[in-house]
Write a protein that holds these residues in place. Structure first.
Motif, PDB file in Angstrom:
ATOM      1  N   GLY A   1       0.790  -1.218   0.000  1.00  0.00           N
ATOM      2  CA  GLY A   1       0.000   0.000   0.000  1.00  0.00           C
ATOM      3  C   GLY A   1       0.822   1.267   0.000  1.00  0.00           C
TER       4      GLY A   1
ATOM      5  N   ARG B   1      -0.540   3.829   4.641  1.00  0.00           N
ATOM      6  CA  ARG B   1      -1.344   2.634   4.953  1.00  0.00           C
ATOM      7  C   ARG B   1      -0.408   1.575   5.520  1.00  0.00           C
ATOM      8  NH1 ARG B   1      -6.816   4.255   3.933  1.00  0.00           N
ATOM      9  NH2 ARG B   1      -6.735   5.714   2.194  1.00  0.00           N
TER      10      ARG B   1
ATOM     11  N   ASP C   1      -5.628   0.102   8.615  1.00  0.00           N
ATOM     12  CA  ASP C   1      -5.480   1.419   7.987  1.00  0.00           C
ATOM     13  C   ASP C   1      -6.139   1.496   6.612  1.00  0.00           C
ATOM     14  OD1 ASP C   1      -4.059   2.469  10.099  1.00  0.00           O
ATOM     15  OD2 ASP C   1      -2.089   2.040   9.230  1.00  0.00           O
ATOM     16  N   LEU C   2      -6.653   0.361   6.130  1.00  0.00           N
ATOM     17  CA  LEU C   2      -7.280   0.347   4.810  1.00  0.00           C
ATOM     18  C   LEU C   2      -8.757   0.732   4.859  1.00  0.00           C
ATOM     19  CD1 LEU C   2      -5.579  -2.802   3.275  1.00  0.00           C
ATOM     20  CD2 LEU C   2      -5.031  -0.395   2.889  1.00  0.00           C
TER      21      LEU C   2
ATOM     22  N   ALA D   1     -10.148   2.898   2.033  1.00  0.00           N
ATOM     23  CA  ALA D   1      -9.188   2.819   0.940  1.00  0.00           C
ATOM     24  C   ALA D   1      -9.831   2.387  -0.373  1.00  0.00           C
ATOM     25  CB  ALA D   1      -8.068   1.834   1.305  1.00  0.00           C
TER      26      ALA D   1
ATOM     27  N   TYR E   1     -14.493   0.126   2.424  1.00  0.00           N
ATOM     28  CA  TYR E   1     -13.448   0.259   1.407  1.00  0.00           C
ATOM     29  C   TYR E   1     -14.085   0.096   0.033  1.00  0.00           C
ATOM     30  CZ  TYR E   1     -13.737  -4.853   1.786  1.00  0.00           C
ATOM     31  OH  TYR E   1     -14.188  -6.146   1.840  1.00  0.00           O
TER      32      TYR E   1
ATOM     33  N   ASP F   1      -4.994   2.778  -3.367  1.00  0.00           N
ATOM     34  CA  ASP F   1      -4.258   2.869  -2.111  1.00  0.00           C
ATOM     35  C   ASP F   1      -3.495   1.600  -1.766  1.00  0.00           C
ATOM     36  OD1 ASP F   1      -5.226   5.528  -1.318  1.00  0.00           O
ATOM     37  OD2 ASP F   1      -7.175   4.534  -1.200  1.00  0.00           O
TER      38      ASP F   1
ATOM     39  N   ILE G   1       2.256  -4.330   3.725  1.00  0.00           N
ATOM     40  CA  ILE G   1       1.340  -4.299   4.868  1.00  0.00           C
ATOM     41  C   ILE G   1       1.157  -5.653   5.518  1.00  0.00           C
ATOM     42  CG2 ILE G   1      -1.037  -3.778   5.555  1.00  0.00           C
ATOM     43  CD1 ILE G   1      -1.114  -1.785   3.189  1.00  0.00           C
TER      44      ILE G   1
END
Length: 259
Positions: free
Chosen positions: A86, A90, A95-96, A99, A128, A149, A169
């Protein structure tokens, strides 16, 4: 009978390079495909005899309008190393949230594993967006261009993305150790069934030649992971059985003759 078959894949199979050196071997007319949807369309139209693809695609393809006789006839990778890569901001799966995720297809293939990872991280499907962007090469280029992202990448793209400053990630294999790699998929009613079967035999001979310990038989554990992910997400296919996805009869014919 002709010994030619048409195959679509994202990248060539290493075993094919060995079989091509054998006199009289099946002649492969291969084409790189831009997406799994292109593979589906080519199989339905009879333009190809088989494809090398994510095994989960069979589950989705058998629920689309049209023929529903798709099966995995061999597994050519024990696993397909997949890294969730990402943008620098991210740093975790959580954190997505919010996204834009670049995928091959939104409802089948490796995206199902990605959706399972997000679900387990507490990111639900309304948190998302999934944007079809094609195969791994196309997704890598789209991610670098900032059109999304994050995405799942195999090698060497995952390493190249990291060198370009993107963040690794998570790993599908770390999250799901039994997650299966690509398989050979065909329509079981296809007239080239016997020719594909002979090709599988050649691949099995090549596997034994290099003493590869991994069988071409799809693993029960890997197929179970695919089904479990769909059940977790409440998707069609969560109640499928092994035989709904896999048919190794062509391969088993060879194995019985060579016990």
């Amino acid at each position: 009978m002709s010994n030619r078959i048409n195959v679509m894949w994202f990248v060539p199979l290493p075993l094919v390079m060995l079989t091509e050196q054998v006199p009289g071997a099946t002649v492969i007319k291969a084409a790189r495909n831009p997406s799994s949807d292109a593979q589906f369309e080519a199989l339905v139209a009879g333009e190809v005899d088989a494809v090398v693809t994510a095994m989960d695609n069979v589950i989705g393809w058998n629920r689309r309008p049209g023929p529903q006789d798709f099966r995995v006839v061999a597994q050519v990778e024990r696993t397909t190393p997949l890294t969730l890569v990402g943008a620098p901001d991210r740093k975790s799966v959580a954190d997505l949230r919010g996204a834009n995720l670049l995928v091959d297809a939104v409802d089948n293939g490796f995206v199902i594993a990605l959706r399972a990872m997000l679900h387990e991280a507490g990111v639900d499907e309304i948190g998302y967006r999934l944007t079809p962007a094609g195969g791994v090469t196309e997704r890598y280029e789209a991610l670098l261009a900032g059109r999304g992202d994050a995405t799942l990448l195999g090698q060497p793209f995952a390493t190249q993305a990291a060198e370009a400053g993107l963040i690794q990630i998570a790993s599908v294999q770390q999250a799901y150790p039994a997650f299966p790699g690509q398989g050979i998929v065909m329509r079981m009613g296809h007239p080239a069934r016997e020719r594909v079967g002979e090709w599988l035999c050649e691949l099995e001979r090549a596997r034994r030649q290099v003493q590869d310990p991994d069988s071409l038989r799809p693993t029960d554990e890997g197929v179970a992971v695919l089904i479990a992910h769909r059940r977790l997400l409440g998707l069609p296919g969560g109640e499928d059985t092994h035989s709904d996805i896999v048919d190794t009869s062509l391969l088993e014919t060879f194995l019985r003759k060579n016990q």
